[in-house]
Design an enzyme around this catalytic site. Structure first.
Site, mmCIF file in Angstrom:
data_model
loop_
_atom_site.group_PDB
_atom_site.id
_atom_site.type_symbol
_atom_site.label_atom_id
_atom_site.label_comp_id
_atom_site.label_asym_id
_atom_site.label_seq_id
_atom_site.Cartn_x
_atom_site.Cartn_y
_atom_site.Cartn_z
ATOM 1 C CG HIS A 1 -0.837 -10.974 -10.293
ATOM 2 N ND1 HIS A 1 -1.923 -10.719 -10.224
ATOM 3 C CD2 HIS A 1 -0.431 -12.052 -10.588
ATOM 4 C CE1 HIS A 1 -1.483 -10.451 -11.367
ATOM 5 N NE2 HIS A 1 -1.453 -10.989 -11.726
ATOM 6 C CB SER B 1 13.651 -1.886 17.035
ATOM 7 O OG SER B 1 12.793 -2.085 18.078
ATOM 8 C CE LYS C 1 10.800 -5.067 13.729
ATOM 9 N NZ LYS C 1 10.498 -4.683 12.645
ATOM 10 C CD GLU D 1 10.773 -1.046 5.921
ATOM 11 O OE1 GLU D 1 10.426 -0.931 6.469
ATOM 12 O OE2 GLU D 1 12.167 0.187 7.159
#
Ligand code: ARG
Length: 458
Positions: A155, A276, A282, A289
């Site tokens: 979880h 970025s 970043k 992804e």
């Protein structure tokens, strides 16, 4: 240009002609179409349906078409309805009217499905090699981190300490099953449809077994009608790709969130991240992804194929032309994704200190503590309740679980109180899970080696 039209008085509507053409996407079947056509004319030659000399000229002419396509990309831009008519038209430019004999008794219905089976067979082999390489990379990392403790989650809440090797083995075994599934699908792909005609079979004395051997097919289709109308082999391949991509996606998900600055368990190889345009700090996990996002895409390919085929009447229908893009898309996506995943896993580094710090979180010992208490007699449920109350007290008073346990257990279960050092050590907690399939370093090494040997057995 067209392979038909003797009974037509008008040209097709221009928009419809474009709508109808599959050449823009089925041209990539050219090598398969040429190989199948060469095998077919050889079969016609052996059957004496055409003179041996003509068969030779056709085989050479077909080889020349492929050569020209490889030499000159513009050649493949020439207008054609589909790859099958392209080959026949181009063949005619080389051998003249004889080109029509390559189509003797042959239907595009069987050609389309033969070329697709040949393409999928290669894609499966490429994909299985990729999966094998990925499992090898996972096994190598898993062996290196067989004893590196980290939190295991359920979880997305810290559950019990595990080893990194245990994480790697979990993902390796999913991939082993994908490897098996692809191999199983391959057996059903590896069946020759050629010699089926449009639906009824062929009246020519073609030796289909010899034709199958020529194309390296392991078997010959047993129903001409089934052979031209069914696409379950393609659906199965795409289903294998969708399940594989789903596995990549789950692996990617962990690598994304557990490499975030907040966790810092893993460092992703820089070559698989991007910066970025706004935020200079970043390094985004775009590769992972995209792999995760493309799981939706491949599942879409599967749904698309199932839906196209489901309501069709017996026999070939043009709807089936819609099979190819879904198959190519699923195959391309899975083949590209497996290479990305392998690159990420190979370049992955662990931050052992961050992993250990997180694995030492005391509450993850709760289940182990309850088992130890129950082992001394009494019921596990009661022990579970006792440890639960200790956790609540520690949280309420802001003290450590270990301190609360030491006090409570000193009177209630002194034998456990005496072993708290060991019980609260994550290394000991993982070492205790030594049964087959457990997270103990030795069990993990056995598991990783077993996964590898499953892939090498063939
Ligand atoms: N381009 C077609 C396809 O991909 C080939 C078969 C066409 N057959 C026909 N009779 N129109 O399915």
């Amino acid at each position: 240009m067209k392979l038909w039209g003797g009974n037509y008085s008008t040209d097709p509507d221009a928009a419809f002609w474009e709508f109808n053409r599959s050449f823009p996407f089925d041209r990539r079947l050219l090598p398969e179409e040429i190989a199948a056509s060469q095998a077919y004319v050889r079969a016609l030659g052996r059957a004496k349906s055409i003179p041996a000399r003509d068969a030779e000229r056709l085989v050479d002419g077909l080889g020349e078409v492929l050569k020209r396509a490889r030499r000159d990309p513009a050649y493949l831009e020439l207008d054609a309805e589909d790859v099958h008519s392209f080959v026949e038209t181009r063949l005619g430019e080389i051998v003249g009217d004889l080109a029509g004999q390559a189509h003797l008794g042959r239907s595009r219905n069987e050609q389309a499905v033969t070329a697709l089976r040949l393409w999928i067979r290669v894609a499966i082999d490429v994909l299985r090699d990729g999966v094998r390489a990925l499992v090898e990379a996972l096994a190598e990392k898993g062996h290196a981190g067989a004893a590196s403790v980290m939190p295991g989650y359920t979880h997305t809440r810290a559950a019990e300490p595990i080893t990194f090797g245990h994480w790697a083995a979990a993902h390796a075994w999913g991939l082993v099953r994908d490897f098996d599934r692809l191999g199983d699908a391959r057996r059903r792909v590896d069946v020759l449809p050629l010699g089926s005609g449009a639906l009824a079979g062929t009246a020519l004395p073609i030796d289909r077994e010899a034709l199958a051997r020529d194309l390296g097919f392991a078997a010959v289709s047993e129903s001409a009608l089934d052979a031209v109308m069914d696409r379950d082999f393609a659906i199965e391949f795409v289903a294998c790709c969708a399940t594989l991509q789903m596995h990549f996606s789950r692996m990617a998900e962990d690598l994304i969130w557990l490499s975030s600055p907040e966790f810092g368990f893993f460092r992703l190889p820089e070559a698989f991240t991007t910066g970025s345009s706004l935020m200079p700090q970043k390094k985004n996990p775009d590769a992972l992804e995209l792999v995760r996002g493309k799981a939706g895409r491949v599942t879409g390919d599967l749904v698309r194929l199932h839906t196209v085929v489901k309501g069709l009447a017996t026999g070939y229908q043009k709807d089936l032309q819609e099979d190819k893009e879904a198959v190519f898309d699923a195959g391309d996506t899975a083949i590209n994704s497996v290479a990305i995943m392998r690159g990420v896993v190979t370049g992955l580094t662990l931050d052992e200190a961050a992993l250990r710090r997180a694995a030492s979180h005391e509450e993850m010992i709760a289940a182990g503590l309850a088992v130890a208490i129950a082992h001394e007699g009494g019921s596990f449920r009661k022990a579970h309740g006792l440890v639960g109350s200790m956790v609540a007290e520690a949280q309420r008073t802001g003290s450590s679980l270990r301190a609360v346990a030491a006090r409570v257990l000193a009177s209630e279960v002194p034998s456990v109180a005496a072993r708290l050092d060991v019980l609260f050590a994550p290394d000991e907690a993982v070492r205790a899970k030594a049964a087959r399939g457990g997270t103990a370093p030795d069990a993990v090494r056995v598991s990783l080696d077993a996964a590898l040997s499953r892939l090498r057995r063939e």
